[in-house]
Write an enzyme that holds these catalytic residues in place. Sequence first.
Site, PDB file in Angstrom:
ATOM      1  N   ARG A 193     -41.991   1.763   2.401  1.00  0.00           N
ATOM      2  CA  ARG A 193     -42.778   0.679   3.004  1.00  0.00           C
ATOM      3  C   ARG A 193     -43.661   1.285   4.099  1.00  0.00           C
ATOM      4  O   ARG A 193     -43.140   1.765   5.106  1.00  0.00           O
ATOM      5  CB  ARG A 193     -41.828  -0.374   3.583  1.00  0.00           C
ATOM      6  CG  ARG A 193     -42.531  -1.565   4.201  1.00  0.00           C
ATOM      7  CD  ARG A 193     -41.521  -2.556   4.791  1.00  0.00           C
ATOM      8  NE  ARG A 193     -42.185  -3.668   5.430  1.00  0.00           N
ATOM      9  CZ  ARG A 193     -42.665  -3.632   6.667  1.00  0.00           C
ATOM     10  NH1 ARG A 193     -42.521  -2.556   7.405  1.00  0.00           N
ATOM     11  NH2 ARG A 193     -43.269  -4.683   7.165  1.00  0.00           N
ATOM     12  N   LYS A 252     -42.871   4.124  13.141  1.00  0.00           N
ATOM     13  CA  LYS A 252     -41.866   3.512  14.017  1.00  0.00           C
ATOM     14  C   LYS A 252     -41.614   4.333  15.275  1.00  0.00           C
ATOM     15  O   LYS A 252     -41.945   5.521  15.342  1.00  0.00           O
ATOM     16  CB  LYS A 252     -40.556   3.292  13.234  1.00  0.00           C
ATOM     17  CG  LYS A 252     -40.661   2.043  12.347  1.00  0.00           C
ATOM     18  CD  LYS A 252     -39.362   1.637  11.703  1.00  0.00           C
ATOM     19  CE  LYS A 252     -39.599   0.344  10.906  1.00  0.00           C
ATOM     20  NZ  LYS A 252     -38.423  -0.036  10.106  1.00  0.00           N
TER      21      LYS A 252
HETATM   22  C1  8Y7 Z   1     -38.811  -2.842   7.780  1.00  0.00           C
HETATM   23  C2  8Y7 Z   1     -39.042  -4.052   7.129  1.00  0.00           C
HETATM   24  C3  8Y7 Z   1     -40.104  -4.042   9.021  1.00  0.00           C
HETATM   25  C4  8Y7 Z   1     -37.950  -1.897   7.173  1.00  0.00           C
HETATM   26  C5  8Y7 Z   1     -37.707  -3.469   5.356  1.00  0.00           C
HETATM   27  C6  8Y7 Z   1     -42.014  -2.248  11.139  1.00  0.00           C
HETATM   28  C7  8Y7 Z   1     -40.309  -6.137   7.627  1.00  0.00           C
HETATM   29  C8  8Y7 Z   1     -41.101  -3.327  11.489  1.00  0.00           C
HETATM   30  N1  8Y7 Z   1     -39.500  -2.848   8.963  1.00  0.00           N
HETATM   31  N2  8Y7 Z   1     -38.510  -4.370   5.916  1.00  0.00           N
HETATM   32  N3  8Y7 Z   1     -39.849  -4.793   7.917  1.00  0.00           N
HETATM   33  N4  8Y7 Z   1     -37.433  -2.260   5.957  1.00  0.00           N
HETATM   34  N5  8Y7 Z   1     -37.139  -3.719   4.166  1.00  0.00           N
HETATM   35  O1  8Y7 Z   1     -42.005  -1.271  11.952  1.00  0.00           O
HETATM   36  O2  8Y7 Z   1     -37.636  -0.821   7.679  1.00  0.00           O
HETATM   37  O3  8Y7 Z   1     -42.763  -2.278  10.188  1.00  0.00           O
HETATM   38  S1  8Y7 Z   1     -41.074  -4.652  10.323  1.00  0.00           S
END
Ligand code: 8Y7
Length: 263
Positions: A243, A209
Amino acid sequence: MGILNVTPDSFYDGGTLFVGQSVDKSKLLKRVEAMLDAGADLIDVGGESTRPGSDVVTTEQELDRVVTAVDWIRQHFDTIISVDTSTPEVMIESQKAGAGLINDVRALQRPGAVVAAKATGLAVCLMHMQGEPQSMQANPQYFDLLAEVETFLLKRIDVCAEAGIPKSQIILDVGFGFGKTLDDNLRLMRNLKRYCDLPFAHLVGVSRKSMIGTITGCEVGERLNGSLALAYESLCQGAKILRVHDVKETVDIVKIYTALHSG
Ligand code: 8Y7
């Protein structure tokens, strides 16, 4: 949790599973297989990029991308499929296709989302976000960041519980980068234990990020080391699900963490 973006425009791997305008089945299955071989326990399938300024996706497009991907994965692999969606129809159809978890960055705030999530019987990840993806980074402001994030999550838990979603099926996430300045993100990371100590599994998404780019000066392709540092800090403070884009590297640090903290 390995990230599988079936979007043409995600910030790191957007479009890599596409041939022309459509998702390529064999590319997608190869990516999933690689993440599972590397040790992923869940695969998070997303059909709508939440990057500021990304394309708006219709329900039909999202259904087509996400449900098709869930269906393919289910047919070929025995894993938990998470669907990154805020759309009630996508929740319902994904469950029918074999999904095991709803990951909603809008914490089921879209009309019909709580009822749809309850109807699926699936586990749900509730994430904090200030504002909407298109504009959330314009000018994030908090009176008391730590308390506001916690209050929001507790309120969403209450709404879910009232609708009949068992608390044991709820996962929380402070939502790094979603309507937060660098300072906000750092403060949340320093205080992550506060949220992990709530009686819910905590998910952390920091992989590649922009907060890492801001600190290190690295472009998205060079943010693996920063991602691993924040992943390790998240584990130390009690995070249960990470994630990530880089499954092998993250599983290695999980193994180191586990070895150090067992026995
Ligand atoms: C997150 C996310 C994204 C996160 C959860 C990216 C879909 C942006 N970020 N879901 N999603 N937590 N739960 O940088 O931080 O991957 S998308």
